[in-house]
Design an enzyme around this catalytic site. Structure first.
Site, short mmCIF file in Angstrom:
data_model
loop_
_atom_site.label_atom_id
_atom_site.label_comp_id
_atom_site.label_asym_id
_atom_site.label_seq_id
_atom_site.Cartn_x
_atom_site.Cartn_y
_atom_site.Cartn_z
N ASP A 195 138.79 -35.48 30.42
CA ASP A 195 137.92 -35.70 31.58
C ASP A 195 138.58 -36.58 32.63
O ASP A 195 137.90 -37.16 33.48
CB ASP A 195 136.58 -36.29 31.15
CG ASP A 195 135.48 -36.09 32.18
OD1 ASP A 195 135.57 -35.11 32.94
OD2 ASP A 195 134.55 -36.91 32.24
N ASP B 20 137.44 -28.34 29.31
CA ASP B 20 138.01 -29.00 30.52
C ASP B 20 139.52 -29.20 30.46
O ASP B 20 140.12 -29.55 31.47
CB ASP B 20 137.39 -30.38 30.80
CG ASP B 20 135.89 -30.39 30.86
OD1 ASP B 20 135.30 -29.31 30.98
OD2 ASP B 20 135.30 -31.48 30.76
N ASP C 15 124.68 -35.57 31.04
CA ASP C 15 126.00 -35.40 31.62
C ASP C 15 126.63 -36.72 32.08
O ASP C 15 127.79 -36.73 32.46
CB ASP C 15 125.94 -34.45 32.82
CG ASP C 15 125.46 -33.07 32.44
OD1 ASP C 15 125.81 -32.61 31.35
OD2 ASP C 15 124.73 -32.45 33.24
#
Length: 458
Positions: A95, A133, A282
């Site tokens: 991330d 991701d 989130d």
């Protein structure tokens, strides 16, 4: 749904169409259900979310126990005759240090972790979602770091498939509103997708429609040369109402999507899965990966779920275990920290139409260049059955997202209104957990002129 027709018959993917997926009895939502039997939302959350198979995330770096942790899941699932969905989320610098930061400390440690993970698979049928991701988001990496990551993912895919030939392994394709199909295909190719996996996954922790994802994923596969051994998995956990524009962090108005199934009707699509557990935040309404019953219940009711009733007791919003830290829907600009105040709701009490005295507190929880998040708490001296908060920004802020409340904005004037489950505020009590996310260009000056149901507040 897009279906591929061969000889006039709809074809399934490479996973048997009748496959039953495993629901983790130790998930955060199951534990919340058990701890909150008096909460009016509990029956709906239990039946429509907790009982449904979801991704089991391995995101807390525990190299000494990962083999036994994986084995415990795969063994239990096999005993039940079901297939678990395991999500590996440990790549270093995941991330890009955003709301879901963490992972293994370096590539060598990561590869050792993967070997232990693979050893726990046994010979059971499993689905492995490898590093959400990781290939779509590499903007924070140098060229060498990106190459090291690509090689590590190729290593991981190969070792997982070698350790358990019954495992299906899928690599990261981002989602349809992120990278172009050709760019994503290049990233996948660099990570050995053709030789180290069974295909690609997309839409993890995002809200793009299933049709958009299937179309996009097929374009990615076409850009890879349409290899016959690669297929598609789509995360449908929260895409029932599609995306909320560009909002990515706990946006309001979203709904549960297609239930998990391998009966996709499309030869290119192996499964629609709930990879991101519905109700896990989130990073705006709560810390990333924290189960929030308000978010979960909203996903149900926004899709036409059961009518709400007032909770008979104060519901808990604190998970009984450490959050699994699922990714925060991968924006291109991620806040460096997450809001520190989890949402909560207040007990039901006799309703009243307007407050005799009130206080609205606006607390900025995070600010970065051009963006912010803030929590809003509401205190009323008299009981309310619904609420509307108004205020005026002192700068040029524009709200892009809100949670546990609906928002409208005209110029600098903002209005927040209650949702079906959090309109009641008891006399002298405080409602917390309402929040907003937004952007600013020249000024993020504090708001003023607060009102509650049209009455000026402190």
């Amino acid at each position: 749904m897009v279906a591929t027709q061969l000889g006039g018959v709809a074809m399934a993917g490479t996973i048997a169409s009748g496959t039953q997926f495993y629901a983790d009895p130790n998930s955060q939502v199951v534990k919340w259900d058990a701890a909150n039997p008096g909460d009016a939302r509990e029956p709906a959350i239990a039946s429509q979310i907790a009982s449904v198979s979801q991704g089991i995330w391995f995101s807390n770096y525990r190299p000494s126990t990962v083999q036994s942790d994986v084995s415990a899941v795969t063994t239990a699932a096999a005993a039940a005759g079901k297939t678990p969905v395991l999500v590996v989320y440990e790549i270093p610098n995941r991330d890009c240090g955003g709301a879901s930061a963490g992972g293994a400390p370096d590539i060598s440690s990561y590869e050792n972790y993967i070997q232990s993970f693979a050893n726990g698979l046994g010979s059971h049928q499993v689905i492995v979602i490898l590093e959400p991701d990781s290939l779509a988001l590499q903007t924070c990496l140098s060229s060498q770091q990106a190459t090291d990551r690509d090689n590590a993912i190729a290593f991981a895919g190969a070792h997982l498939k070698s350790a358990d030939p019954a495992a299906k392994v899928y690599l990261d394709a981002g989602h349809s509103s992120w990278n172009s199909p050709s760019a994503q295909a290049a990233a996948l190719n660099a990570a050995g997708v053709k030789t180290s996996s069974d295909g690609i996954f997309s839409n993890v922790s995002n809200f793009q429609t299933t049709a958009s994802e299937v179309s996009y994923d097929k374009q990615v596969l076409a850009a890879l040369g349409s290899p016959s051994n690669l297929h598609i998995v789509v995360d449908t956990s929260r895409n029932g109402n599609g995306p909320a524009g560009s909002a990515w962090c706990d946006p309001s108005g979203r709904a549960l999507g297609q239930a998990p199934t391998a009966n996709t009707g499309d030869a290119a699509v192996d499964a629609f899965l709930w990879i991101k557990p519905p109700g896990e935040a989130d990073g705006c309404a709560d810390a990333a990966g924290t189960f929030d019953p308000a978010l979960a219940y909203a996903l149900i009711t926004n899709g036409g779920g059961p009518p709400p009733t007032s909770p008979s007791s104060t519901p808990s919003t604190t998970p009984s275990t450490t959050p699994s830290t699922t990714p925060s829907t991968t924006p291109s600009t991620t806040p460096s920290t997450t809001p520190s105040t989890p949402p909560s709701t207040t007990p039901s009490s006799p309703p009243s139409s307007s407050p005799a005295g009130c206080q609205v507190t606006y607390t900025r929880t995070n600010e970065w260049a051009g963006g912010f998040t803030a929590n809003v708490s509401i205190t009323s001296s008299k009981a309310l059955s619904s609420w509307t908060v108004g205020f005026t920004y002192g700068g040029d802020q524009q709200i892009t997202n809100s949670w546990n409340g609906n928002h409208t904005q005209s110029g600098r004037n903002v209005t927040l209104t209650s949702l079906s489950y959090n309109g009641s505020i008891g006399a002298g009590q405080t409602l917390t957990g309402v929040g907003v996310q937004g952007t600013w260009t020249s000024s993020d000056a504090a708001p003023s002129a607060f009102t509650l149901n049209g009455v000026a507040c402190h």
